[in-house]
Structure formats: structure tokens, C-alpha cells
Design a protein around this motif. Structure first.
Motif, PDB file in Angstrom:
ATOM      1  N   PHE A 128      -0.929 -17.532 -11.947  1.00  0.00           N
ATOM      2  CA  PHE A 128      -1.932 -16.858 -10.842  1.00  0.00           C
ATOM      3  C   PHE A 128      -1.537 -15.714 -10.359  1.00  0.00           C
ATOM      4  O   PHE A 128      -2.106 -14.872  -9.521  1.00  0.00           O
ATOM      5  CB  PHE A 128      -1.913 -17.815  -9.681  1.00  0.00           C
ATOM      6  CG  PHE A 128      -2.975 -19.154  -9.809  1.00  0.00           C
ATOM      7  CD1 PHE A 128      -4.170 -18.965  -9.683  1.00  0.00           C
ATOM      8  CD2 PHE A 128      -2.487 -20.248 -10.401  1.00  0.00           C
ATOM      9  CE1 PHE A 128      -4.969 -20.333  -9.802  1.00  0.00           C
ATOM     10  CE2 PHE A 128      -3.013 -21.593 -10.818  1.00  0.00           C
ATOM     11  CZ  PHE A 128      -4.223 -21.372 -10.311  1.00  0.00           C
ATOM     12  N   ARG A 148      -5.377 -16.989  -4.227  1.00  0.00           N
ATOM     13  CA  ARG A 148      -4.894 -17.338  -5.309  1.00  0.00           C
ATOM     14  C   ARG A 148      -3.603 -18.410  -5.142  1.00  0.00           C
ATOM     15  O   ARG A 148      -3.587 -19.408  -5.940  1.00  0.00           O
ATOM     16  CB  ARG A 148      -4.310 -16.123  -6.167  1.00  0.00           C
ATOM     17  CG  ARG A 148      -5.381 -15.183  -6.675  1.00  0.00           C
ATOM     18  CD  ARG A 148      -4.951 -14.415  -7.743  1.00  0.00           C
ATOM     19  NE  ARG A 148      -3.776 -13.627  -7.462  1.00  0.00           N
ATOM     20  CZ  ARG A 148      -3.680 -12.330  -6.818  1.00  0.00           C
ATOM     21  NH1 ARG A 148      -4.752 -11.890  -6.435  1.00  0.00           N
ATOM     22  NH2 ARG A 148      -2.574 -11.619  -6.806  1.00  0.00           N
ATOM     23  N   SER A 175     -10.529  -8.378  -4.839  1.00  0.00           N
ATOM     24  CA  SER A 175      -9.934  -9.565  -4.631  1.00  0.00           C
ATOM     25  C   SER A 175     -10.965 -10.681  -5.095  1.00  0.00           C
ATOM     26  O   SER A 175     -10.554 -11.551  -5.763  1.00  0.00           O
ATOM     27  CB  SER A 175      -9.291  -9.876  -3.202  1.00  0.00           C
ATOM     28  OG  SER A 175      -8.563  -9.009  -2.778  1.00  0.00           O
ATOM     29  N   GLU A 178     -10.919 -10.535  -8.927  1.00  0.00           N
ATOM     30  CA  GLU A 178      -9.702 -11.178  -9.539  1.00  0.00           C
ATOM     31  C   GLU A 178      -9.689 -12.634  -9.569  1.00  0.00           C
ATOM     32  O   GLU A 178      -9.282 -13.352 -10.227  1.00  0.00           O
ATOM     33  CB  GLU A 178      -8.445 -10.648  -8.581  1.00  0.00           C
ATOM     34  CG  GLU A 178      -8.016  -9.068  -9.006  1.00  0.00           C
ATOM     35  CD  GLU A 178      -7.194  -8.798  -8.019  1.00  0.00           C
ATOM     36  OE1 GLU A 178      -6.766  -9.044  -7.072  1.00  0.00           O
ATOM     37  OE2 GLU A 178      -6.487  -7.608  -8.186  1.00  0.00           O
ATOM     38  N   LEU A 179     -10.262 -13.286  -8.411  1.00  0.00           N
ATOM     39  CA  LEU A 179     -10.366 -14.712  -8.468  1.00  0.00           C
ATOM     40  C   LEU A 179     -11.240 -15.311  -9.498  1.00  0.00           C
ATOM     41  O   LEU A 179     -10.893 -16.470  -9.789  1.00  0.00           O
ATOM     42  CB  LEU A 179     -10.911 -14.924  -7.024  1.00  0.00           C
ATOM     43  CG  LEU A 179     -10.486 -16.446  -6.338  1.00  0.00           C
ATOM     44  CD1 LEU A 179      -9.034 -16.893  -6.586  1.00  0.00           C
ATOM     45  CD2 LEU A 179     -10.827 -16.924  -5.001  1.00  0.00           C
ATOM     46  N   VAL A 182      -9.377 -15.763 -12.116  1.00  0.00           N
ATOM     47  CA  VAL A 182      -8.828 -17.187 -12.454  1.00  0.00           C
ATOM     48  C   VAL A 182      -9.584 -18.294 -12.475  1.00  0.00           C
ATOM     49  O   VAL A 182      -9.226 -19.207 -13.386  1.00  0.00           O
ATOM     50  CB  VAL A 182      -8.067 -17.065 -10.939  1.00  0.00           C
ATOM     51  CG1 VAL A 182      -7.290 -18.664 -10.780  1.00  0.00           C
ATOM     52  CG2 VAL A 182      -6.900 -16.021 -10.944  1.00  0.00           C
TER      53      VAL A 182
END
Length: 314
Positions: A128, A148, A175, A178-179, A182
Motif C-alpha cells: 500500500f 491506505r 489521494s 492513488e486509492l 490500490v
């Protein structure tokens, strides 16, 4: 990885739930395939969080059935909990501990040995993107880092199904993206992801399939392109200098189709700015949902089915 040949991993049939006189879920039906990223969209009050709370055994339904990984959520909630993980709207992390301490603590509580918990923590920190912040107190983390870590905690014991209730609420654009990366990686690795969100772009980017919830019922479902097609196709628009629409010509979006549409506008002799309009999930959302999420039936009129709404748009 999405597997449509296997039996659905989540099955919801005529699910109903009321709080006092407020009917929140009103005959909810849908299924989720194994390995799918399934997004539930709807305005505030439509029943998204209640749906997740029922499926994760936090709330007991009044009627109907729901099974998760083949287990009835009302009859055997403990077995359901062993197969799932839930990340809510706020990060459930301990600000006083470091990132690695949060993960090791949950690993130990989940039955891992001390060595096993530390090994799993190191693996998840790397997965992560939190290795460099492992020894920092979580209270110093940014919002994206906290989310994360919250997701990493959900995978200390890898779940078959991950429930995400508006996971990027309050995050900035960087952000949030980015998540998304994931979440995509988790789905690619085979985890079934059930996602609620108010960010239409999020569902468009992540979901294999989307259900639109309004008034406690699913009013439309399908892939993002299928839903967009329901509110009309592409069109070439001609606007004046003030932005007022002067002319609209439907097109199939192909090069030849666009050329024909432009020829039609040329022949009209009108002058202005030409743009290509493509249906978006915003159009779907506005066409199929009520502003308060209660559905028109809750305001004293006949419930508007998707077909009714689309006829009005035509």
C-alpha cells in the motif's frame, strides 16, 4: 479476477429495512459476481450505507434475504464476518500508534504469531505504499495515507469480499486517484469489491458493473456504457457565443458519423461553436434518481421507473 461462470458471491432478494416510519430499503434486488468491482450509486438517503450495514451484519433486515459468500447474513452473521472486510467512511486507525504498530496489533488480535504479524505488516506496508512511513505516528499521516492504512488493515487476514462505504470521501484529487490504483490492484488479485460512492467518476473508473439506487430500490443496473446509452447517444451540438444551444445532431460517434453531423450543421448555415456531447454517469444519475434519494413514491406520487424517465428525456 472477475468470474461470471461461478455462482454470485452476493445475492440480495427483496430486501427490506425500515427505521421507524422511514422505509429505507424497499424490495432491494441485485447480485454481485465473484471478483467483480460492483458500485452502488445513489443520492443521500437512498439506502447505500444501510445496504452495506445489512450485508456486513451490522444491521438486521426486516424482510427478504441476503447471502454473502453463500452464507445468509441474518442466520449466520459470524460466518459472514469471517469472509469479509469493511472499510467505512472514516479511517479506523489509532493515531497514537505508528503504521506498523497498527498492523501488528491487528495481526496479533487476528491470531497471527508475533513474527507472522510483523511479516504480514511489512508486506502490507509495501503493497500500500507506506513502507517509508511505517515508523511514523499515524496522527502525522495525510488523509490519503490514513485511508491506505485503513485498507491495509482490512487485509491483515485477506478477505474474499471487501466492502468500501464511500472510501474516498474527503480526500483530495491526488489521494483519491492513488486509492483508486490500490482498489484496482486488489480486484486484479481476485478480491470482490463492493463499493458505495457519490463520486460518479469513481464508479466510472473502477466498477465492472453499477447499480443505481433510489428510494430503497435498484432503478437501473449495468456497465457504465450500458447505463449511459439509456439516456441517449452521442450528439454534435452547435452553441452561440453565449453558450445557448442552437442545434443538435445525433451521431454514432464514428468518424463518418461525425462528418455527416458536421455536414448537416454546415448546410443549416448557422454560425457558432461546435462541441461533441457524450452521455455521462451524471446524466444517468440525474435522470434516474430523486434529489433526496427517497424516490417519487415516497413523495406521494407513483414511483417513476427508468423507462418513464427516459421517455421524458426523449
Amino acid at each position: 479476477m472477475l468470474d461470471r461462470t461461478a455462482p454470485p458471491v452476493i445475492v440480495v432478494d427483496d430486501l427490506r429495512k425500515a427505521f421507524g416510519r422511514q422505509q429505507v430499503l424497499d424490495g432491494l434486488d441485485f447480485t454481485v459476481a465473484r471478483g467483480e468491482v460492483f458500485a452502488l450509486l445513489g443520492p443521500n438517503g437512498a439506502g447505500k450505507t444501510t445496504t452495506i450495514n445489512v450485508l456486513t451484519t451490522l444491521v438486521r433486515p426486516d424482510a427478504g434475504t441476503a447471502t454473502v459468500a453463500g452464507v445468509d447474513v441474518a442466520r449466520d452473521p459470524d460466518q459472514v464476518k469471517r469472509r469479509i472486510s469493511l472499510t467505512g467512511q472514516s479511517a479506523a486507525v489509532d493515531d497514537a500508534l505508528t503504521g506498523i504498530e497498527n498492523l501488528v496489533m491487528l495481526g496479533r488480535l487476528s491470531g497471527l504469531t508475533r513474527r507472522g504479524a510483523r511479516a504480514r505488516a511489512a508486506e502490507l506496508l509495501d503493497r500500500f505504499g507506506l513502507t517509508d512511513a511505517a515508523a511514523r505516528r499515524v496522527g502525522t499521516y495525510s488523509g490519503g495515507m490514513r485511508r491506505r492504512l485503513d485498507l491495509a488493515l482490512s487485509f491483515v487476514v485477506a478477505p474474499a469480499i471487501l466492502f468500501l462505504d464511500e472510501p474516498t470521501t474527503g480526500l483530495d484529487t491526488r489521494s483519491r486517484r492513488e486509492l483508486w490504483d490500490v482498489i484496482r490492484s486488489l480486484a486484479d488479485a481476485g478480491t470482490t469489491v463492493f463499493l458505495t460512492t457519490q463520486y460518479l467518476e469513481e464508479a466510472d473508473q473502477l466498477a465492472d458493473r453499477i447499480a443505481v439506487l433510489d428510494g430503497g430500490r435498484v432503478v437501473a443496473s449495468g456497465t457504465a456504457p450500458q447505463l449511459k446509452a439509456r439516456v441517449g447517444g452521442d450528439a454534435v451540438e452547435l452553441h452561440d457565443v453565449h453558450g445557448t444551444l442552437l442545434r443538435e445532431v445525433p451521431t454514432d460517434g464514428s468518424v463518418s458519423g461525425l462528418r455527416r453531423a458536421l455536414d448537416v450543421l454546415d448546410e443549416s448555415g448557422a454560425e457558432g461553436v461546435v462541441t461533441l456531447r457524450r452521455p455521462s454517469l451524471d446524466d444517468v444519475f440525474l435522470a434516474l434518481t430523486s434529489p433526496d434519494g427517497q424516490g417519487s413514491a415516497h413523495r406521494g406520487s407513483r414511483r417513476r421507473e427508468p423507462a418513464d424517465t427516459l421517455k421524458e428525456l426523449a
